[in-house]
Design an enzyme around this catalytic site. Structure first.
Site, PDB file in Angstrom:
ATOM      1  N   HIS A 117       0.837  -1.205   0.000  1.00  0.00           N
ATOM      2  CA  HIS A 117       0.000   0.000   0.000  1.00  0.00           C
ATOM      3  C   HIS A 117       0.872   1.256   0.000  1.00  0.00           C
ATOM      4  O   HIS A 117       0.632   2.198  -0.754  1.00  0.00           O
ATOM      5  CB  HIS A 117      -0.895   0.018   1.243  1.00  0.00           C
ATOM      6  CG  HIS A 117      -2.219  -0.628   1.045  1.00  0.00           C
ATOM      7  ND1 HIS A 117      -2.388  -1.995   1.044  1.00  0.00           N
ATOM      8  CD2 HIS A 117      -3.451  -0.091   0.852  1.00  0.00           C
ATOM      9  CE1 HIS A 117      -3.664  -2.276   0.877  1.00  0.00           C
ATOM     10  NE2 HIS A 117      -4.338  -1.141   0.754  1.00  0.00           N
ATOM     11  N   ARG A 150      -1.327   2.933   7.124  1.00  0.00           N
ATOM     12  CA  ARG A 150      -1.183   1.481   7.319  1.00  0.00           C
ATOM     13  C   ARG A 150      -0.741   1.144   8.742  1.00  0.00           C
ATOM     14  O   ARG A 150      -1.067   0.093   9.276  1.00  0.00           O
ATOM     15  CB  ARG A 150      -0.185   0.905   6.303  1.00  0.00           C
ATOM     16  CG  ARG A 150      -0.565   1.172   4.865  1.00  0.00           C
ATOM     17  CD  ARG A 150      -1.967   0.703   4.551  1.00  0.00           C
ATOM     18  NE  ARG A 150      -2.040  -0.754   4.493  1.00  0.00           N
ATOM     19  CZ  ARG A 150      -3.177  -1.442   4.486  1.00  0.00           C
ATOM     20  NH1 ARG A 150      -4.329  -0.818   4.564  1.00  0.00           N
ATOM     21  NH2 ARG A 150      -3.163  -2.762   4.403  1.00  0.00           N
ATOM     22  N   HIS A 156       0.445  -2.682   9.187  1.00  0.00           N
ATOM     23  CA  HIS A 156       1.882  -2.661   8.904  1.00  0.00           C
ATOM     24  C   HIS A 156       2.666  -2.051  10.051  1.00  0.00           C
ATOM     25  O   HIS A 156       2.187  -1.173  10.769  1.00  0.00           O
ATOM     26  CB  HIS A 156       2.180  -1.861   7.629  1.00  0.00           C
ATOM     27  CG  HIS A 156       1.928  -2.624   6.374  1.00  0.00           C
ATOM     28  ND1 HIS A 156       2.732  -3.654   5.962  1.00  0.00           N
ATOM     29  CD2 HIS A 156       0.947  -2.520   5.447  1.00  0.00           C
ATOM     30  CE1 HIS A 156       2.267  -4.152   4.824  1.00  0.00           C
ATOM     31  NE2 HIS A 156       1.170  -3.480   4.496  1.00  0.00           N
ATOM     32  N   ASP A 160       8.046  -1.461   7.856  1.00  0.00           N
ATOM     33  CA  ASP A 160       7.482  -1.907   6.576  1.00  0.00           C
ATOM     34  C   ASP A 160       7.215  -0.704   5.676  1.00  0.00           C
ATOM     35  O   ASP A 160       7.470  -0.733   4.473  1.00  0.00           O
ATOM     36  CB  ASP A 160       6.141  -2.628   6.777  1.00  0.00           C
ATOM     37  CG  ASP A 160       6.207  -3.846   7.672  1.00  0.00           C
ATOM     38  OD1 ASP A 160       7.302  -4.409   7.833  1.00  0.00           O
ATOM     39  OD2 ASP A 160       5.144  -4.221   8.201  1.00  0.00           O
TER      40      ASP A 160
END
Length: 197
Positions: A117, A150, A156, A160
């Site tokens: 994403h 995220r 996440h 990340d």
């Protein structure tokens, strides 16, 4: 990051911060939910305001085509690392819920590192900044928020997200080695200049 490392401590602290935000900041939670849809049409909607015009297949076909091809190309760069690292997502690690519970089952087994994403959002911000440099601050801010959403959603770790921004920058740079990409970028810039008048 390895368990017990300073980097993992930071990841865990940011997870707790993100969880706190989704419980105490309705605007941050709403934005994270809106940005969870990583389809191209939603990317275009999310970035239209900071870009300064509506981005869509109908209204800006050349810009849309550039984003479609380049973002898909960039996304391929995270497939291998995700399979290699197989890092558990934070919600799975802690066995806690997320902001979008309907997606937990699908993503439970999908690697967390790096964030796909985030890569989509940061690559989009970089590409649109090249087309409209005057809007760079707002576009990069949106791209940054796209990744942070995220962490807020619980899908996440911060590392990340950070790694995905680096991968996105490298992937966009690599796109410039393609003559097809360069031709499409020229068309996109020309379309933007025409529509801006």
């Amino acid at each position: 990051p390895q368990k017990g490392s300073v980097e993992m401590d930071f990841d865990e602290a940011m997870y707790q911060y993100g969880k706190q935000l989704r419980q105490t900041d309705p605007e941050a939670a709403k934005a994270a939910q809106a940005q969870s849809d990583n389809r191209l049409a939603n990317l275009c909607r999310q970035f239209s305001e900071p870009f300064g015009m509506e981005i869509s297949e109908q209204n800006t076909p050349q810009i849309y085509l550039l984003l479609r091809d380049a973002v898909i190309t960039c996304v391929k760069t995270v497939i291998g690392p995700k399979e290699f690292y197989r890092r558990p997502r934070p919600f799975a690690y802690y066995q806690e819920g997320t902001l979008m519970p309907d997606r937990e089952g699908m993503l439970q087994q999908n690697g967390s590192f790096p964030s796909g994403h985030t890569l989509r959002g940061w690559a989009t911000a970089l590409l649109l900044t090249e087309i409209n440099p005057a809007a760079a601050n707002e576009l990069l801010k949106k791209g940054y928020q796209y990744g942070q959403s995220r962490v807020i959603s619980g899908y996440h770790w911060q590392s990340d997200v950070n790694a995905a921004r680096l991968v996105a920058a490298a992937a966009v740079a690599q796109c410039h080695n393609s003559e097809r990409f360069q031709r499409q970028m020229k068309k996109a810039k020309k379309e933007f200049a025409k529509l801006s008048k």
